[in-house]
Write a protein that holds these residues in place. Structure first.
Motif, PDB file in Angstrom:
ATOM      1  N   PRO A 238       0.825  -1.207   0.000  1.00 49.91           N
ATOM      2  CA  PRO A 238       0.000   0.000   0.000  1.00 49.91           C
ATOM      3  C   PRO A 238       0.860   1.259   0.000  1.00 49.91           C
ATOM      4  CG  PRO A 238       0.114  -0.902   2.203  1.00 49.91           C
ATOM      5  CD  PRO A 238       0.817  -1.892   1.307  1.00 49.91           C
ATOM      6  N   PRO A 239       0.274   2.392  -0.357  1.00 47.78           N
ATOM      7  CA  PRO A 239       1.026   3.656  -0.349  1.00 47.78           C
ATOM      8  C   PRO A 239       1.617   3.987   1.021  1.00 47.78           C
ATOM      9  CG  PRO A 239      -1.070   3.906  -1.502  1.00 47.78           C
ATOM     10  CD  PRO A 239      -1.099   2.549  -0.873  1.00 47.78           C
ATOM     11  N   GLU A 240       0.975   3.506   2.088  1.00 44.54           N
ATOM     12  CA  GLU A 240       1.487   3.775   3.432  1.00 44.54           C
ATOM     13  C   GLU A 240       2.880   3.204   3.631  1.00 44.54           C
ATOM     14  OE1 GLU A 240      -2.885   4.031   3.412  1.00 44.54           O
ATOM     15  OE2 GLU A 240      -1.472   2.494   2.746  1.00 44.54           O
ATOM     16  N   PHE A 241       3.145   2.067   3.006  1.00 42.10           N
ATOM     17  CA  PHE A 241       4.492   1.496   3.127  1.00 42.10           C
ATOM     18  C   PHE A 241       5.506   2.361   2.403  1.00 42.10           C
ATOM     19  CE2 PHE A 241       7.996  -0.989   1.395  1.00 42.10           C
ATOM     20  CZ  PHE A 241       8.542  -1.494   2.568  1.00 42.10           C
TER      21      PHE A 241
ATOM     22  N   ASP B 231      10.476  -6.648   0.425  1.00 41.60           N
ATOM     23  CA  ASP B 231      10.649  -5.211   0.629  1.00 41.60           C
ATOM     24  C   ASP B 231      10.450  -4.836   2.097  1.00 41.60           C
ATOM     25  OD1 ASP B 231      10.961  -5.270  -2.083  1.00 41.60           O
ATOM     26  OD2 ASP B 231       9.246  -3.987  -2.548  1.00 41.60           O
ATOM     27  N   VAL B 232       9.470  -5.442   2.747  1.00 42.21           N
ATOM     28  CA  VAL B 232       9.237  -5.181   4.175  1.00 42.21           C
ATOM     29  C   VAL B 232      10.438  -5.619   5.006  1.00 42.21           C
ATOM     30  CG1 VAL B 232       7.900  -5.981   6.168  1.00 42.21           C
ATOM     31  CG2 VAL B 232       6.722  -5.157   4.123  1.00 42.21           C
ATOM     32  N   CYS B 233      10.934  -6.818   4.750  1.00 45.78           N
ATOM     33  CA  CYS B 233      12.056  -7.321   5.539  1.00 45.78           C
ATOM     34  C   CYS B 233      13.336  -6.553   5.251  1.00 45.78           C
ATOM     35  CB  CYS B 233      12.241  -8.816   5.300  1.00 45.78           C
ATOM     36  SG  CYS B 233      10.956  -9.821   6.077  1.00 45.78           S
TER      37      CYS B 233
ATOM     38  N   LEU C 258      12.524  -8.086  15.918  1.00 53.31           N
ATOM     39  CA  LEU C 258      11.472  -9.080  15.681  1.00 53.31           C
ATOM     40  C   LEU C 258      10.091  -8.428  15.746  1.00 53.31           C
ATOM     41  CD1 LEU C 258      12.932 -12.054  17.744  1.00 53.31           C
ATOM     42  CD2 LEU C 258      12.461 -12.097  15.282  1.00 53.31           C
ATOM     43  N   GLU C 259       9.920  -7.490  16.673  1.00 57.49           N
ATOM     44  CA  GLU C 259       8.642  -6.791  16.783  1.00 57.49           C
ATOM     45  C   GLU C 259       8.378  -5.928  15.550  1.00 57.49           C
ATOM     46  OE1 GLU C 259       9.017  -4.696  20.436  1.00 57.49           O
ATOM     47  OE2 GLU C 259       8.486  -6.433  21.680  1.00 57.49           O
ATOM     48  N   HIS C 260       9.419  -5.269  15.040  1.00 57.04           N
ATOM     49  CA  HIS C 260       9.256  -4.455  13.837  1.00 57.04           C
ATOM     50  C   HIS C 260       8.813  -5.319  12.650  1.00 57.04           C
ATOM     51  CE1 HIS C 260      12.328  -1.335  15.494  1.00 57.04           C
ATOM     52  NE2 HIS C 260      11.136  -1.190  16.027  1.00 57.04           N
TER      53      HIS C 260
ATOM     54  N   ARG D 191       5.197  -5.015  10.707  1.00 57.13           N
ATOM     55  CA  ARG D 191       5.116  -4.618   9.293  1.00 57.13           C
ATOM     56  C   ARG D 191       4.563  -5.733   8.410  1.00 57.13           C
ATOM     57  NH1 ARG D 191      10.723  -1.318   9.739  1.00 57.13           N
ATOM     58  NH2 ARG D 191       9.832   0.761  10.013  1.00 57.13           N
ATOM     59  N   LEU D 192       4.920  -6.976   8.678  1.00 52.77           N
ATOM     60  CA  LEU D 192       4.341  -8.071   7.892  1.00 52.77           C
ATOM     61  C   LEU D 192       2.836  -8.159   8.112  1.00 52.77           C
ATOM     62  CD1 LEU D 192       6.964 -10.964   8.221  1.00 52.77           C
ATOM     63  CD2 LEU D 192       6.426  -9.634   6.173  1.00 52.77           C
ATOM     64  N   THR D 193       2.396  -7.865   9.326  1.00 50.35           N
ATOM     65  CA  THR D 193       0.960  -7.888   9.622  1.00 50.35           C
ATOM     66  C   THR D 193       0.250  -6.738   8.916  1.00 50.35           C
ATOM     67  OG1 THR D 193       1.350  -8.905  11.787  1.00 50.35           O
ATOM     68  CG2 THR D 193      -0.758  -7.796  11.458  1.00 50.35           C
ATOM     69  N   ARG D 194       0.816  -5.527   9.018  1.00 46.24           N
ATOM     70  CA  ARG D 194       0.150  -4.343   8.456  1.00 46.24           C
ATOM     71  C   ARG D 194       0.195  -4.302   6.942  1.00 46.24           C
ATOM     72  NH1 ARG D 194       2.467   0.572   9.578  1.00 46.24           N
ATOM     73  NH2 ARG D 194       4.340  -0.253  10.571  1.00 46.24           N
TER      74      ARG D 194
END
Length: 227
Positions: A37-40, A108-110, A205-207, A211-214
């Motif tokens: 999404p654009p938010e990322f 990309d998230v990781c 790990l929390e980050h 991010r994977l969830t969102r």
């Protein structure tokens, strides 16, 4: 050997690596790996802008987290200036104005998490990882086709192996377990210097979980630390 169990995955750490490296593990199911999404995009830009603002023109060795990971490589008899940790390679790319590579949503998230926290990690298709996973030092002649199709030599290097052989390392991962747009179940392994195995590893790990969830609609099923 030390073991961490999580949702059917068993990770063993070779005795020779005790006191050298800590591993963070995260498993997630049902990820959507196609679009972000654009938010990322906005969050990625904020992180990159902050890093460039703080560290442009400085030696990467002076940036928090880089020295500890380089020291980890030195303990494993790897020259980190010739074979760079993946987290540092991302940082150097960003500070050179090249931005982050765009592969797929999960990668990309990781990559953003590894860049921000300066802990190298591997992202794997959980369905392609079979049996017990061992973190160990590579044997003579070991290697695999890397994600960029080049052969990655693993002799004397920290690696992850399952019943089918080596598949991951803190420098470059294998084609066999690479995450693609068809992947739905994910395994993330962080290769953390023992000096950062407390709050830094937990925060990273929390980050990743957040991010994977969102951004990938993933359901995080397990988070573990192995030392």
């Amino acid at each position: 050997m030390l073991e961490a169990r999580s949702q059917g995955l068993t990770l063993s750490i070779e005795d020779a690596l005790r006191g050298v490296v800590a591993l963070g593990l995260l498993e997630a199911e049902g990820a959507a790996v196609t679009e972000l999404p654009p938010e990322f995009e906005a969050e990625r830009s904020r992180v990159i802008d902050r890093l460039v603002s703080h560290y442009a023109g400085k030696s990467t060795a002076d940036i928090p987290g880089v020295a500890e990971t380089r020291a980890l490589f030195h303990r494993l008899d790897i020259d980190p200036t010739k074979t760079r940790p993946s987290s540092e390679a991302l940082l150097r790319r960003v500070l050179q104005g090249k931005g982050l590579p765009q592969v797929n949503a999960a990668v990309d998230v990781c990559n953003l998490c590894s860049l921000e926290d300066q802990i190298p990690l591997g992202l794997y298709d959980r369905d392609q990882v079979h049996g017990t996973v061992m973190a160990r030092v590579g044997r003579e002649g070991e290697g695999y086709p890397g994600i960029r199709k080049q052969r990655v030599s693993l002799s004397g290097r920290l690696l992850l192996a399952d019943e089918d052989g080596p598949f991951g390392a803190p420098t470059s991962d294998s084609q066999r377990t690479a995450v693609t747009t068809r992947s739905r179940n994910l395994l993330v392994v962080l290769f953390c210097p023992v000096e950062r195995a407390g709050s830094d590893l937990t925060a990273s790990l929390e980050h990743i979980a957040d991010r994977l969830t969102r951004y990938c609609s993933a359901n995080v099923t397990a988070v573990r630390v192995a030392r």
